[in-house]
Design a protein around this motif. Structure first.
Motif, PDB file in Angstrom:
ATOM      1  N   TRP A   1     -19.965 -70.912  70.870  1.00 63.33           N
ATOM      2  CA  TRP A   1     -19.216 -71.296  69.680  1.00 63.33           C
ATOM      3  C   TRP A   1     -19.898 -70.796  68.414  1.00 63.33           C
ATOM      4  O   TRP A   1     -19.246 -70.306  67.500  1.00 63.33           O
ATOM      5  CB  TRP A   1     -19.050 -72.807  69.649  1.00 63.33           C
ATOM      6  CG  TRP A   1     -18.348 -73.309  68.421  1.00 63.33           C
ATOM      7  CD1 TRP A   1     -18.838 -74.132  67.462  1.00 63.33           C
ATOM      8  CD2 TRP A   1     -17.010 -72.998  68.021  1.00 63.33           C
ATOM      9  NE1 TRP A   1     -17.902 -74.364  66.486  1.00 63.33           N
ATOM     10  CE2 TRP A   1     -16.763 -73.677  66.806  1.00 63.33           C
ATOM     11  CE3 TRP A   1     -15.994 -72.211  68.567  1.00 63.33           C
ATOM     12  CZ2 TRP A   1     -15.550 -73.587  66.131  1.00 63.33           C
ATOM     13  CZ3 TRP A   1     -14.790 -72.137  67.898  1.00 63.33           C
ATOM     14  CH2 TRP A   1     -14.572 -72.805  66.701  1.00 63.33           C
ATOM     15  N   ARG A   2     -21.229 -70.920  68.360  1.00 63.04           N
ATOM     16  CA  ARG A   2     -21.936 -70.454  67.175  1.00 63.04           C
ATOM     17  C   ARG A   2     -21.840 -68.930  67.052  1.00 63.04           C
ATOM     18  O   ARG A   2     -21.761 -68.396  65.945  1.00 63.04           O
ATOM     19  CB  ARG A   2     -23.406 -70.890  67.216  1.00 63.04           C
ATOM     20  CG  ARG A   2     -23.606 -72.370  66.982  1.00 63.04           C
ATOM     21  CD  ARG A   2     -25.033 -72.649  66.554  1.00 63.04           C
ATOM     22  NE  ARG A   2     -25.987 -72.275  67.586  1.00 63.04           N
ATOM     23  CZ  ARG A   2     -26.370 -73.084  68.580  1.00 63.04           C
ATOM     24  NH1 ARG A   2     -25.863 -74.308  68.662  1.00 63.04           N
ATOM     25  NH2 ARG A   2     -27.238 -72.687  69.463  1.00 63.04           N
ATOM     26  N   THR A   3     -21.844 -68.240  68.182  1.00 66.14           N
ATOM     27  CA  THR A   3     -21.703 -66.786  68.136  1.00 66.14           C
ATOM     28  C   THR A   3     -20.304 -66.398  67.682  1.00 66.14           C
ATOM     29  O   THR A   3     -20.130 -65.480  66.883  1.00 66.14           O
ATOM     30  CB  THR A   3     -21.991 -66.178  69.518  1.00 66.14           C
ATOM     31  OG1 THR A   3     -23.306 -66.534  69.915  1.00 66.14           O
ATOM     32  CG2 THR A   3     -21.866 -64.676  69.477  1.00 66.14           C
ATOM     33  N   ALA A   4     -19.298 -67.106  68.188  1.00 67.59           N
ATOM     34  CA  ALA A   4     -17.930 -66.806  67.765  1.00 67.59           C
ATOM     35  C   ALA A   4     -17.749 -67.045  66.278  1.00 67.59           C
ATOM     36  O   ALA A   4     -16.938 -66.392  65.619  1.00 67.59           O
ATOM     37  CB  ALA A   4     -16.940 -67.651  68.565  1.00 67.59           C
ATOM     38  N   LYS A   5     -18.527 -67.971  65.714  1.00 63.12           N
ATOM     39  CA  LYS A   5     -18.442 -68.238  64.277  1.00 63.12           C
ATOM     40  C   LYS A   5     -19.383 -67.350  63.465  1.00 63.12           C
ATOM     41  O   LYS A   5     -19.421 -67.459  62.243  1.00 63.12           O
ATOM     42  CB  LYS A   5     -18.779 -69.695  63.990  1.00 63.12           C
ATOM     43  CG  LYS A   5     -17.784 -70.693  64.565  1.00 63.12           C
ATOM     44  CD  LYS A   5     -18.033 -72.078  63.995  1.00 63.12           C
ATOM     45  CE  LYS A   5     -19.452 -72.535  64.290  1.00 63.12           C
ATOM     46  NZ  LYS A   5     -19.710 -73.879  63.723  1.00 63.12           N
ATOM     47  N   GLY A   6     -20.153 -66.512  64.132  1.00 62.84           N
ATOM     48  CA  GLY A   6     -21.033 -65.622  63.392  1.00 62.84           C
ATOM     49  C   GLY A   6     -22.466 -66.086  63.334  1.00 62.84           C
ATOM     50  O   GLY A   6     -23.239 -65.603  62.514  1.00 62.84           O
ATOM     51  N   GLY A   7     -22.836 -67.034  64.180  1.00 57.85           N
ATOM     52  CA  GLY A   7     -24.210 -67.516  64.148  1.00 57.85           C
ATOM     53  C   GLY A   7     -25.215 -66.492  64.620  1.00 57.85           C
ATOM     54  O   GLY A   7     -26.373 -66.514  64.221  1.00 57.85           O
ATOM     55  N   TYR A   8     -24.795 -65.587  65.506  1.00 62.79           N
ATOM     56  CA  TYR A   8     -25.689 -64.571  66.053  1.00 62.79           C
ATOM     57  C   TYR A   8     -24.939 -63.238  66.144  1.00 62.79           C
ATOM     58  O   TYR A   8     -23.715 -63.196  66.225  1.00 62.79           O
ATOM     59  CB  TYR A   8     -26.176 -64.938  67.458  1.00 62.79           C
ATOM     60  CG  TYR A   8     -26.781 -66.304  67.603  1.00 62.79           C
ATOM     61  CD1 TYR A   8     -28.095 -66.553  67.209  1.00 62.79           C
ATOM     62  CD2 TYR A   8     -26.048 -67.348  68.137  1.00 62.79           C
ATOM     63  CE1 TYR A   8     -28.653 -67.802  67.357  1.00 62.79           C
ATOM     64  CE2 TYR A   8     -26.599 -68.603  68.294  1.00 62.79           C
ATOM     65  CZ  TYR A   8     -27.910 -68.833  67.897  1.00 62.79           C
ATOM     66  OH  TYR A   8     -28.457 -70.075  68.030  1.00 62.79           O
ATOM     67  N   LEU A   9     -25.720 -62.192  66.171  1.00 64.80           N
ATOM     68  CA  LEU A   9     -25.234 -60.889  66.624  1.00 64.80           C
ATOM     69  C   LEU A   9     -24.021 -60.375  65.859  1.00 64.80           C
ATOM     70  O   LEU A   9     -23.021 -59.957  66.441  1.00 64.80           O
ATOM     71  CB  LEU A   9     -24.902 -60.943  68.129  1.00 64.80           C
ATOM     72  CG  LEU A   9     -26.067 -61.350  69.049  1.00 64.80           C
ATOM     73  CD1 LEU A   9     -25.587 -61.452  70.478  1.00 64.80           C
ATOM     74  CD2 LEU A   9     -27.214 -60.392  68.934  1.00 64.80           C
ATOM     75  N   VAL A  10     -24.079 -60.417  64.553  1.00 61.99           N
ATOM     76  CA  VAL A  10     -23.069 -59.751  63.735  1.00 61.99           C
ATOM     77  C   VAL A  10     -23.658 -58.404  63.343  1.00 61.99           C
ATOM     78  O   VAL A  10     -24.650 -58.321  62.629  1.00 61.99           O
ATOM     79  CB  VAL A  10     -22.712 -60.576  62.487  1.00 61.99           C
ATOM     80  CG1 VAL A  10     -21.654 -59.859  61.662  1.00 61.99           C
ATOM     81  CG2 VAL A  10     -22.220 -61.948  62.900  1.00 61.99           C
ATOM     82  N   ASP A  11     -23.042 -57.320  63.819  1.00 63.99           N
ATOM     83  CA  ASP A  11     -23.667 -56.001  63.692  1.00 63.99           C
ATOM     84  C   ASP A  11     -23.443 -55.359  62.333  1.00 63.99           C
ATOM     85  O   ASP A  11     -24.069 -54.346  62.023  1.00 63.99           O
ATOM     86  CB  ASP A  11     -23.163 -55.062  64.795  1.00 63.99           C
ATOM     87  CG  ASP A  11     -21.658 -54.857  64.734  1.00 63.99           C
ATOM     88  OD1 ASP A  11     -20.994 -55.583  63.968  1.00 63.99           O
ATOM     89  OD2 ASP A  11     -21.147 -53.984  65.452  1.00 63.99           O
ATOM     90  N   SER A  12     -22.552 -55.886  61.509  1.00 63.27           N
ATOM     91  CA  SER A  12     -22.325 -55.331  60.179  1.00 63.27           C
ATOM     92  C   SER A  12     -21.735 -56.422  59.297  1.00 63.27           C
ATOM     93  O   SER A  12     -21.219 -57.434  59.787  1.00 63.27           O
ATOM     94  CB  SER A  12     -21.387 -54.119  60.233  1.00 63.27           C
ATOM     95  OG  SER A  12     -20.081 -54.527  60.602  1.00 63.27           O
ATOM     96  N   GLN A  13     -21.795 -56.196  58.005  1.00 65.52           N
ATOM     97  CA  GLN A  13     -21.305 -57.217  57.082  1.00 65.52           C
ATOM     98  C   GLN A  13     -19.789 -57.327  57.078  1.00 65.52           C
ATOM     99  O   GLN A  13     -19.235 -58.354  56.693  1.00 65.52           O
ATOM    100  CB  GLN A  13     -21.821 -56.915  55.672  1.00 65.52           C
ATOM    101  CG  GLN A  13     -23.339 -56.946  55.572  1.00 65.52           C
ATOM    102  CD  GLN A  13     -23.834 -56.710  54.168  1.00 65.52           C
ATOM    103  OE1 GLN A  13     -23.547 -57.477  53.261  1.00 65.52           O
ATOM    104  NE2 GLN A  13     -24.596 -55.634  53.981  1.00 65.52           N
TER     105      GLN A  13
END
Length: 338
Positions: free
Chosen positions: A182-194
């Motif tokens: 859930w945190r990854t889907a919300k952008g908590g981890y592993l966002v490769d670009s802004q």
């Protein structure tokens, strides 16, 4: 209907221009070689700050350019619809991540990026309205055999992506922290670009779009060609960073899945590309075939010597031989028996 096409082309041109500006900024700031290496996953920017763009932005720029060109001729509504669907799938989480409550980069840059992502969402909705308005001008569906094979490959790509993501979550050797998905889907981890979507969102969005495109290809839906080719391109750009960071001496399941996705995407593209020249906007065709076949069919009931008179002779197509003793003798020899 022509006005709707003009509106769709204008929207795609504006969205493509915005993507080109951000891509150009990364190319200037990080230089071309550095930006390409970051897009391919080979290096990480100094300080860990991601680029504004990623391979997804290269895909969106290509889609917008293709849709703008397709809007110039009838039947291009499929590309407009594919661009809208892919944009909504990839930019919806970006708007959430760039919202003031989510934090992020510098306020000025964050506001500009939020404006870009919001404009892309609004543009995609406008494109869907254009598709609805021009729905009667649907493109040709894929050929039966090509649609079945392309649909199978797209469904396999979707299945592999889903299985790998579920296996990552349930791997006892590397347990994930509670709420990781859930945190990854919300952008908590592993966002490769802004401007990019979270990695988990990107994978599941690719899997969902591949499944939808596969079912559309099976059903030979009018928009199956454009959607299938767009999803194939999305699967390729998603797999590029995985392949770029793979270890040749010890490849893993993700590496094999990424390589299969690229190969399947190439085959799907070849299968779904329109086969006839008229479908892709190439004027004319083979003038000899178009002129010769009806004439030959009409001449079947003629005497044999009249049929031979329409063959290419003396370098002029369709011109009978000049009159003379030789031609008269041949006509007498080939005439029907009494």
């Amino acid at each position: 209907m022509r006005q709707a096409y003009r509106l769709g082309g204008t929207v795609c041109a504006a969205l493509g221009a915005a993507e080109a500006v951000w891509l150009g900024q990364d190319l200037v700031q990080f230089r071309a070689e550095g930006a390409v290496r970051v897009w391919a996953g080979l290096v990480v920017p100094v300080g860990g700050a991601p680029l504004v763009t990623s391979t997804v932005d290269l895909l969106l720029l290509g889609l917008y350019v293709a849709a703008a060109v397709a809007s110039l001729k009838p039947g291009g509504v499929g590309v407009l619809g594919a661009a809208a669907v892919v944009t909504l799938a990839l930019r919806t989480p970006t708007v959430y991540l760039l919202a003031p409550s989510a934090g992020g980069g510098p306020p000025g840059l964050q506001g500009a990026l939020l404006l870009t992502a919001g404009a892309q969402i609004a543009g995609a909705l406008v494109l869907l309205l254009v598709v609805r308005r021009t729905g009667e001008d649907a493109p040709a569906p894929p050929r039966p055999a090509a649609g079945v094979l392309a649909g199978m490959l797209l469904l396999v790509v979707a299945l592999i992506a889903g299985v790998l993501e579920f296996s990552r979550r349930s791997d006892p050797r590397a347990p994930l922290p509670p709420g990781f998905f859930w945190r990854t889907a919300k952008g908590g981890y592993l966002v490769d670009s802004q401007l990019g979507a979270p990695y988990e969102w990107l994978v599941w969005a690719t899997a969902g779009l591949a499944a939808a495109a596969g079912l559309a290809a099976f059903a030979r839906a009018p928009f199956a060609r454009a959607l299938g080719i767009s999803v194939a391109a999305l699967a390729t750009v998603t797999a590029v960073p995985v392949i770029g960071t793979s270890r040749i001496d010890a490849p893993g399941a993700d590496d094999f899945a990424a390589a299969f996705a690229v190969g399947a995407a190439l085959v799907v593209t070849l299968l779904l590309v329109p086969g006839d020249l008229a479908a892709v906007g190439v004027p004319g065709g083979d003038p000899y075939v178009e002129a010769e076949i009806p004439a030959a069919a009409d001449n079947l009931s003629m005497p044999l010597y009249e049929q031979t008179a329409v063959l290419p002779v003396f370098g002029s197509y369709g011109q009978p031989p000049p009159p003379g003793p030789a031609s008269e003798a041949r006509a007498a020899y080939l005439q029907d028996p009494p």
